[in-house]
Design a protein around this motif. Structure first.
Motif, PDB file in Angstrom:
ATOM      1  N   VAL B 268       0.865  -1.124   0.053  1.00 31.81           N
ATOM      2  CA  VAL B 268      -0.103  -0.023  -0.093  1.00 31.81           C
ATOM      3  C   VAL B 268       0.986   1.248  -0.094  1.00 31.81           C
ATOM      4  CG1 VAL B 268      -1.782   1.482   1.178  1.00 31.81           C
ATOM      5  CG2 VAL B 268      -1.971  -1.384   1.000  1.00 31.81           C
ATOM      6  N   PRO B 269       1.992   1.455   0.903  1.00 34.82           N
ATOM      7  CA  PRO B 269       2.660   2.579   0.808  1.00 34.82           C
ATOM      8  C   PRO B 269       3.369   2.852  -0.596  1.00 34.82           C
ATOM      9  CG  PRO B 269       3.788   1.110   2.447  1.00 34.82           C
ATOM     10  CD  PRO B 269       2.337   0.416   2.207  1.00 34.82           C
ATOM     11  N   LEU B 274       4.037   5.683  -5.289  1.00 36.93           N
ATOM     12  CA  LEU B 274       3.922   5.870  -6.717  1.00 36.93           C
ATOM     13  C   LEU B 274       2.815   6.759  -7.141  1.00 36.93           C
ATOM     14  CD1 LEU B 274       4.105   2.202  -8.162  1.00 36.93           C
ATOM     15  CD2 LEU B 274       5.595   4.210  -8.721  1.00 36.93           C
ATOM     16  N   MET B 275       1.722   6.870  -6.611  1.00 38.89           N
ATOM     17  CA  MET B 275       0.616   8.045  -7.047  1.00 38.89           C
ATOM     18  C   MET B 275       1.092   9.383  -6.613  1.00 38.89           C
ATOM     19  SD  MET B 275      -2.728   5.771  -5.602  1.00 38.89           S
ATOM     20  CE  MET B 275      -3.905   7.056  -5.528  1.00 38.89           C
ATOM     21  N   GLU B 276       1.738   9.223  -5.693  1.00 41.17           N
ATOM     22  CA  GLU B 276       2.478  10.955  -5.265  1.00 41.17           C
ATOM     23  C   GLU B 276       3.216  11.253  -6.277  1.00 41.17           C
ATOM     24  OE1 GLU B 276       3.910  10.577  -1.438  1.00 41.17           O
ATOM     25  OE2 GLU B 276       3.556  12.699  -1.277  1.00 41.17           O
ATOM     26  N   TYR B 285       2.254  12.056   5.064  1.00 32.46           N
ATOM     27  CA  TYR B 285       2.398  11.227   6.425  1.00 32.46           C
ATOM     28  C   TYR B 285       1.882   9.684   6.225  1.00 32.46           C
ATOM     29  CZ  TYR B 285      -1.926  13.176   7.582  1.00 32.46           C
ATOM     30  OH  TYR B 285      -3.362  13.647   7.782  1.00 32.46           O
ATOM     31  N   ILE B 286       0.746   9.612   5.258  1.00 30.51           N
ATOM     32  CA  ILE B 286       0.082   8.335   5.391  1.00 30.51           C
ATOM     33  C   ILE B 286       1.039   7.309   4.846  1.00 30.51           C
ATOM     34  CG2 ILE B 286      -1.841   6.898   4.445  1.00 30.51           C
ATOM     35  CD1 ILE B 286      -3.338   9.296   4.627  1.00 30.51           C
ATOM     36  N   PRO B 287       1.656   7.388   3.699  1.00 33.50           N
ATOM     37  CA  PRO B 287       2.547   6.261   3.339  1.00 33.50           C
ATOM     38  C   PRO B 287       4.015   6.028   4.315  1.00 33.50           C
ATOM     39  CG  PRO B 287       2.824   8.089   1.772  1.00 33.50           C
ATOM     40  CD  PRO B 287       1.606   8.301   2.621  1.00 33.50           C
TER      41      PRO B 287
END
Lengths: 177, 313
Positions: B268-269, B274-276, B285-287
């Motif tokens: 997931v991170p 990658l999306m970022e 901070y989520i990943p």
């Protein structure tokens, strides 16, 4: 000098006299033990075979517990006996983790404790407490380098095995089969 | 059916029915040690490469947390000892065959170095800071002048620290799950990945953020590769190692390992990062938190599962 022990699985009845003798002799804290009885039942009912063993520290020639000790508290003494020096032990537990036989435990006083082959009795010319009390006389103790010692003689005569030899520890407690 | 039943009369606390000698302190320390190693590795790497000004977050800002996390880690290690007052015995001898001795001495060296590292960059956080004491001022000037040398020492020590967190486990052949040399590189990679993720939080430029997100994705891919190799090795090994792998391939640790470590902590991170990189708006901070969480869970699960894996005889 190489101290070793042989336990006759054909004679051992699992009475646990050795366990109690050790606890008394070595002042082992209540709820702990340095030697213990293992029973292995094998086969297809009703054709079952049972093997009873009195087990303890194997005082290995290649002891993982001595190797991994960060302070040198775990060490060999004369005759290959593996011992722990309480005031050098920090109680990190590495040796307990390293033993494939799980022969060590954390003493309530903090340091790690285990079988010593009763080296204080050997020095006085006595047998280890477990050996001396065994009612079936199923245990033999002595010097493997001495061809006339009891343990050398019985290992010459009988078939034997060691526990988990594939772990590479070169255990020095032999089980007569 | 032919059966073998083993009954043992031994019931030593924390040893039977299965080993439970190391609790939360050891995996927590291994995580913090890995994280500290990761941050110091990248900080010294960019000093050695001469790119200090482009990577200010990694070199000057992120290492501020290292002395604190090392202190918490050391505190956890101390709590783990059962004969606490004798802890100094660690420093009366050097035992080359004992990973724990290596670790104790590495920590002894890297903890003061991490404090020096923070001290010479203190102006990053307190721009007007002046060392009042002459000796401290001279020391500060000395380390600033020899910063590349300091960085070389730090990078070597950080790699030893990162690898040792894995070798501590893999040196125990009594616990088949741990007895794989993959654990050294795996824990090092996991520590570097956690370090890279933490640096993203301190990054000072868009470019630095992007570079560390890319590094992190690369490290996660390497980690997944190592994990697959670890299980391939186990499955092709002896019965006790097949049993050890089975704890993760259908056994008790299957769900926590694959969900917390692999999916939430790595896949997931990596996707979010990658999306970022593709300019999607993801709160940074989520990943980062997920990577740190996965790294922590990896240590906890390997530590507890390893103590349950054993030779049967």
């Amino acid at each position: 000098m190489r101290y070793a022990m042989a336990v006759d699985t054909k004679k051992c009845v699992g009475c646990a006299d050795c366990v109690v003798a050790c606890q008394t002799e070595n002042n082992v804290p209540i709820g702990y033990c340095r030697d213990w009885i293992v029973e292995v039942t094998d086969g297809t009912y009703p054709q079952l075979e049972i093997e009873i063993r009195s087990e303890r520290c194997n005082h290995c020639d290649n002891s993982p517990c001595v190797r991994c000790c960060p302070t040198g508290a775990s060490h060999y003494v004369e005759g290959g006996i593996v011992k722990v020096t309480p005031h050098e032990c920090i109680g990190c537990g590495a040796c307990i983790t390293s033993c494939p036989y799980d022969a060590r435990y954390g003493h309530p006083d903090g340091y790690v404790d285990k079988c010593t082959f009763c080296d204080h009795r050997i020095q006085d010319g006595l047998q280890p407490a477990c050996v001396s009390v065994c009612p079936t006389k199923c245990m033999y103790f002595g010097d493997l380098d001495d061809a006339n010692s009891e343990v050398s003689k019985v290992l010459k005569k009988r078939k034997f095995k060691t526990l988990i030899p594939q772990a590479g520890t070169k255990p020095q407690v032999y089980y007569l089969i | 059916m032919r059966e073998e039943l083993i009954t043992s009369g031994r019931l030593n606390p924390n040893v039977d029915p299965y080993l439970e000698i190391w609790h939360w302190q050891i995996p927590l320390y291994l995580f913090l040690g890995g994280l500290a190693a990761g941050i110091l590795f990248f900080a010294s790497l960019y000093v050695i490469l001469g790119k200090e000004n482009e990577y200010r977050g990694a070199v000057r800002r992120a290492p501020i947390i290292v002395p604190f996390i090392l202190a918490i880690g050391l505190g956890a290690l101390f709590l783990d000892l059962r004969h606490k007052l004798f802890f100094w015995q660690l420093y009366t001898t050097i035992k080359l065959e004992s990973p724990m001795s290596w670790g104790a001495w590495t920590l002894m060296a890297i903890t003061p170095i991490s404090i020096i590292w923070v001290a010479i960059h203190i102006q990053e956080y307190f721009p007007g800071w002046e060392w009042k004491n002459v000796i401290l001022r001279d020391l500060n000037a000395f380390f600033l002048k020899n910063k590349v040398g300091l960085a070389w020492v730090t990078i070597v020590l950080s790699v030893i620290l990162g690898i040792y967190t894995g070798i501590l486990f893999s040196a125990f052949n009594a616990r088949p799950l741990w007895n794989t040399s993959i654990l050294g590189p795996l824990f090092l990679t996991s520590g570097l990945s956690a370090g890279a993720a933490a640096i993203i939080l301190f990054a000072q430029s868009k470019k630095e953020k992007v570079v560390f997100a890319k590094i992190d994705i690369m490290l996660i891919v390497i980690e997944l590769f190592l994990i697959i190799h670890m299980f391939m090795g186990f499955r092709a090994s002896t019965q006790v190692q097949i049993d050890a792998a089975d704890m993760f391939l259908g056994g008790a640790y299957t769900a926590p390992f694959w969900i917390f470590v692999v999916v939430l902590g790595m896949i997931v991170p990596a996707i979010l990062e990658l999306m970022e990189l593709r300019h999607k708006k993801i709160p940074v901070y989520i990943p980062v938190v997920l990577v740190l969480f996965g790294s922590l869970m990896l240590r906890f699960i390997i530590s507890y599962a390893g103590q349950m894996s054993r030779w049967l005889y």
